[in-house]
Design a protein around this motif. Structure first.
Motif, PDB file in Angstrom:
ATOM      1  N   GLY A  90       0.618  -1.679  -0.092  1.00 44.17           N
ATOM      2  CA  GLY A  90      -0.087  -0.230   0.041  1.00 44.17           C
ATOM      3  C   GLY A  90       0.557   0.871   0.211  1.00 44.17           C
ATOM      4  O   GLY A  90       0.459   2.600  -1.073  1.00 44.17           O
TER       5      GLY A  90
ATOM      6  N   SER B 252       1.321 -12.194   4.086  1.00 47.15           N
ATOM      7  CA  SER B 252       1.923 -11.399   3.441  1.00 47.15           C
ATOM      8  C   SER B 252       3.012 -10.572   3.936  1.00 47.15           C
ATOM      9  O   SER B 252       3.763  -9.859   3.058  1.00 47.15           O
ATOM     10  CB  SER B 252       1.054 -10.348   2.135  1.00 47.15           C
TER      11      SER B 252
ATOM     12  N   CYS C 164       7.844  -9.245   8.842  1.00 46.99           N
ATOM     13  CA  CYS C 164       8.514  -7.509   8.039  1.00 46.99           C
ATOM     14  C   CYS C 164       7.708  -6.435   7.911  1.00 46.99           C
ATOM     15  O   CYS C 164       6.218  -6.531   8.661  1.00 46.99           O
ATOM     16  CB  CYS C 164       8.810  -7.571   6.217  1.00 46.99           C
TER      17      CYS C 164
END
Ligand SMILES: Nc1ncnc2c1ncn2[C@@H]1O[C@H](COP(=O)(O)OP(=O)(O)OP(=O)(O)O)[C@@H](O)[C@H]1O
Length: 354
Positions: A57, A176, A189
């Motif tokens: 994003g 993800s 992450c």
């Protein structure tokens, strides 16, 4: 077991800290092994941004090459804007504090001090867990790796919640945001939504309570299918919201299904709830039969599969998804449960410092 327990301990040391425990970021050069790059360096490391390896994003991620091309890295370039520059700074400051075998490692960064920034991260060649669990993925992730991934992510969350100072809430635990190395070891992450410096929770700011619903939505953290309903109601970010996201990831690992079905738009937590309770409430053959119904069908021929472990994973997920959030376990309780109940983890030497 005692040998295994000693294997899961790891050495933790902050990268750079000053007296009040904040990392110091200096101009150009290298800070405790983390290099500050110029934009020219960034262009040359990525061969002018020639290979896009991911996007989110707020950013685009490019393959970069270090040491004359012999080492791969990933360059996360944040979209240029004043607001997203703050996201970049916050992620940079958090990554400078963190050093853990299951958290992505920061190698360097670029910062123009105004509105552009980029993070140079270690490269994880197997991409993210969501892609690996996808039905169209050529490779089927074996059961042993799935339990190991759950365990390693729980260790990473335990580290940020309980073992580093000040403590950190990730705020966007999802498949993800879990990257995989060539042996399918996982690394957490994307600390762009993380909240720092409190022991358990952050109240929404006063300004947020007076905002329009639309602006509130922009301020909210988390991702569809993973967001704690309690956080959606109150806007209070807490460690327990990370445990909720973790619970959804465990359901994805067991079922191979997406957190939100791309066909029906249905959330996995809603679709799975009745069956999980039936599995956990029944015994023997009936429980086994129902566990098989929930299980990723691609695991049916996996010789490492153990239905008792499947039930343990489902019970961990069910606890993490409980409401109110106070009923959810801490990350260290999850780590301890997985160590006790999933013997195959010890064969993988999980938790060993790399
Ligand atoms: N170090 C890395 N090695 C390999 N691939 C990576 C790495 N970092 C990120 N990626 C890829 O890029 C994707 C997006 O990364 P990341 O989640 O950090 O971006 P973001 O802009 O913060 O995304 P989000 O929309 O979740 O906030 C990851 O899901 C992964 O596929």
């Amino acid at each position: 077991m005692s040998c295994f327990l000693s294997c899961v301990r790891f050495h933790v040391s902050a990268t750079t800290t000053d007296n009040d425990n904040k990392p110091t970021i200096t101009g150009s050069g290298s800070v405790s092994g983390v290099t500050c790059y110029t934009w020219d360096d960034v262009e040359s490391l990525t061969c002018n941004f020639s290979r896009l390896i991911g996007s989110g994003g707020y950013s685009s991620i490019y393959l970069a090459r270090l040491s004359g091309g012999s080492i791969n890295a990933a360059l996360k370039v944040h979209v240029s804007s004043h607001r997203l520059y703050q996201v970049f700074r916050s992620e940079l400051e958090i990554l400078l504090r963190l050093q853990h075998p299951h958290i992505v490692k920061l190698l360097g960064y670029f910062d123009d001090s105004e509105e552009s920034g980029a993070l140079l991260l270690e490269y994880l060649p197997q991409g993210n867990l969501q892609e690996k669990l996808n039905r169209n993925s050529k490779q089927v992730l074996p059961w042993r790796n799935r339990t190991a991934i759950a365990f390693q992510v729980a260790q990473a969350i335990e580290h940020i919640h309980e073992k580093c100072s000040p403590q950190i809430v990730h705020g966007d635990i999802k498949s993800s945001n879990i990257l995989l190395d060539k042996h399918f070891n996982s690394k957490l992450c994307d600390f762009g939504s993380a909240k720092v410096g409190f022991s358990s929770m952050v109240q929404p700011s006063k300004t947020m309570s007076t905002m329009s619903p639309r602006s509130k939505q922009v301020m909210m953290i988390g991702s569809p299918g993973y967001t704690d309903p309690h956080y959606l109601k109150t806007g209070i970010a807490s460690k327990k919201m990370d445990m909720y996201g973790f619970g959804v990831v465990v359901l994805e690992l067991v079922s191979g299904k997406e957190a939100v079905s791309s066909e029906k738009g249905e959330m996995l937590v809603h679709a799975a709830a009745p069956l999980i309770h039936e599995i956990l409430d029944s015994n023997g053959d009936i429980a086994e039969e129902k566990a098989r119904q929930f299980l990723d069908p691609r695991l049916s021929r996996d010789t490492s599969l153990d239905l008792e472990e499947v039930k343990t994973m489902l019970s961990v997920a069910a606890y993490c998804l409980r409401s109110p959030p106070s009923l959810r376990p801490s990350a260290s309780q999850v780590v301890q449960t997985l160590i006790k109940k999933i013997p195959s983890l010890s064969f993988l030497g999980c938790g060993k410092e790399e």
